[in-house]
Write a protein that holds these residues in place. Structure first.
Motif, PDB file in Angstrom:
ATOM      1  N   ASN A 111       0.811  -1.219   0.000  1.00 41.98           N
ATOM      2  CA  ASN A 111       0.000   0.000   0.000  1.00 41.98           C
ATOM      3  C   ASN A 111       0.845   1.270   0.000  1.00 41.98           C
ATOM      4  O   ASN A 111       0.318   2.377   0.138  1.00 41.98           O
ATOM      5  CB  ASN A 111      -0.928   0.018   1.226  1.00 41.98           C
ATOM      6  N   GLN A 156      -6.307   8.806  -4.339  1.00 40.23           N
ATOM      7  CA  GLN A 156      -6.742   8.495  -2.971  1.00 40.23           C
ATOM      8  C   GLN A 156      -8.246   8.188  -2.926  1.00 40.23           C
ATOM      9  O   GLN A 156      -8.682   7.362  -2.131  1.00 40.23           O
ATOM     10  CB  GLN A 156      -6.418   9.703  -2.073  1.00 40.23           C
ATOM     11  N   TYR A 159      -8.315   4.606  -4.103  1.00 43.72           N
ATOM     12  CA  TYR A 159      -7.706   3.658  -3.149  1.00 43.72           C
ATOM     13  C   TYR A 159      -7.460   4.371  -1.817  1.00 43.72           C
ATOM     14  O   TYR A 159      -6.331   4.800  -1.533  1.00 43.72           O
ATOM     15  CB  TYR A 159      -6.379   3.118  -3.701  1.00 43.72           C
ATOM     16  N   GLU A 161      -6.981   3.372   1.054  1.00 45.40           N
ATOM     17  CA  GLU A 161      -6.026   2.714   1.955  1.00 45.40           C
ATOM     18  C   GLU A 161      -4.563   2.990   1.587  1.00 45.40           C
ATOM     19  O   GLU A 161      -3.655   2.690   2.354  1.00 45.40           O
ATOM     20  CB  GLU A 161      -6.287   1.188   1.986  1.00 45.40           C
ATOM     21  N   TRP A 162      -4.328   3.589   0.443  1.00 47.65           N
ATOM     22  CA  TRP A 162      -2.955   3.824  -0.006  1.00 47.65           C
ATOM     23  C   TRP A 162      -2.273   4.936   0.802  1.00 47.65           C
ATOM     24  O   TRP A 162      -2.901   5.931   1.171  1.00 47.65           O
ATOM     25  CB  TRP A 162      -2.936   4.232  -1.480  1.00 47.65           C
ATOM     26  N   LYS A 163      -0.958   4.764   0.981  1.00 48.75           N
ATOM     27  CA  LYS A 163      -0.128   5.853   1.539  1.00 48.75           C
ATOM     28  C   LYS A 163       0.683   6.379   0.358  1.00 48.75           C
ATOM     29  O   LYS A 163       1.591   5.697  -0.128  1.00 48.75           O
ATOM     30  CB  LYS A 163       0.818   5.313   2.611  1.00 48.75           C
TER      31      LYS A 163
END
Ligand code: SF4
Length: 310
Positions: A111, A156, A159, A161-163
């Motif tokens: 992620n 974002q 997704y 949950e992405w960093k």
């Protein structure tokens, strides 16, 4: 089939320049002096060559190919590749709720995501600290940074949950190439599947290129500032601004912007307008000057970047 009216990255940037331009863009009847072939322009500015050079740093990268205007197709291809735990993608596409972007280079490790925007612009990496100036602007880098902020915002949404970590890949003024004739390693071809239209010399490796002439500038601080405080618009948050542009573009309704010196370089100008060849510039000025004379003018100030660009 009618094309969807999506707020793409380039339309978002156009609207930042002047929100009214969203109404004139992509309409055949309106003259657009900036309507040159973006492919040829990219080549002329060396942008695509630098992009290919940057891609060489990711030998396992996979390019998303296909009709640039088949938004759903390229977004689906991207989605499929992103199922992999670790992957590097060139030109991944993201489509959500009327918003569409393509990213130059994306590196995914679980992620943890790196969003890399490549520009054929130079900077001294050793002297660079931050683009944030005390005036609230970004020292002339505003449009590049807002462009990246828009990309991060859309990714974002797709997704949550992405960093995502964002950076600019630029030509380093402090670097010197250790290989003669570097430019001859990249050939311009007319029938390439790649958007850049550049093909590398057969068997060319990253090592063949010698010392890199590119540098990576982390812009997380700048992007966070834009996404949380949106310095270009005191009246709207970043998501509100995106929504404002999206709604007006989708409904094809004109956003009124006060005319002024920022109109000097307006590309939607036809010197001898007719019903077939309209001039957005003339429409703005005629309508507002008439309103002004009849004391009805009550336009909001241009809320966007033109007031902040260096
Ligand atoms: S004439 Fe001025 S207000 Fe109208 S679209 Fe051009 S820049 Fe914007």
């Amino acid at each position: 089939m009618k094309k969807p009216r999506l707020l793409t990255k380039s339309r978002f940037k156009l609207a930042l320049d002047c929100p009214t331009k969203l109404f004139y863009t992509r309409k055949r009847e309106y003259e657009n002096q900036a309507d040159t072939d973006s492919f040829l322009e990219g080549l002329a500015q060396g942008g695509f060559q630098v992009e290919e050079l940057a891609r060489m740093e990711h030998p396992n990268g996979v390019a998303i190919t296909g009709d640039d205007y088949n938004y759903q197709l390229v977004a689906n291809r991207t989605k499929e590749l992103l199922k992999q735990e670790n992957v590097c993608i060139f030109e991944p596409a993201f489509l959500i709720d009327g918003l569409f972007i393509r990213v130059d280079i994306l590196v995914k490790k679980g992620n943890e995501i790196q969003l890399i925007e490549v520009k054929a612009k130079s900077i001294s990496s050793s002297n660079h600290n931050s683009f944030i100036k005390s005036t609230g602007s970004f020292g002339g880098w505003d449009s590049y940074l807002y462009d990246i902020a828009f990309q991060k915002y859309v990714m974002q949404l797709c997704y949550p949950e992405w960093k995502i970590s964002a950076s600019l890949k630029l030509v380093d003024k402090d670097a010197t190439t250790s290989v003669d004739g570097l430019h001859t390693c990249f050939k311009i071809v007319s029938n390439s599947d790649l958007r850049t239209g550049i093909e590398k010399k057969d068997g060319l490796t990253k090592e063949d290129l010698g010392d890199t002439i590119l540098c990576t500038i982390n812009v997380n601080e700048e992007i966070d500032l834009i996404l949380t405080q949106n310095p270009a618009d005191e009246t709207r948050s970043f998501p509100e601004l995106v929504n404002y542009f999206r709604e007006h573009y989708q409904s094809d309704s004109k956003i009124f912007t006060e005319i002024g010196s920022h109109c000097k370089a307006c590309e939607f100008k036809e010197d001898n307008p007719t019903a077939q060849e309209k001039s957005g510039f003339h429409e703005c000025w005629t309508s507002q000057l008439q309103l002004s004379v009849s004391k009805k003018l009550a336009m909001p100030a241009n809320p966007c970047l033109s007031a902040h660009a260096a």
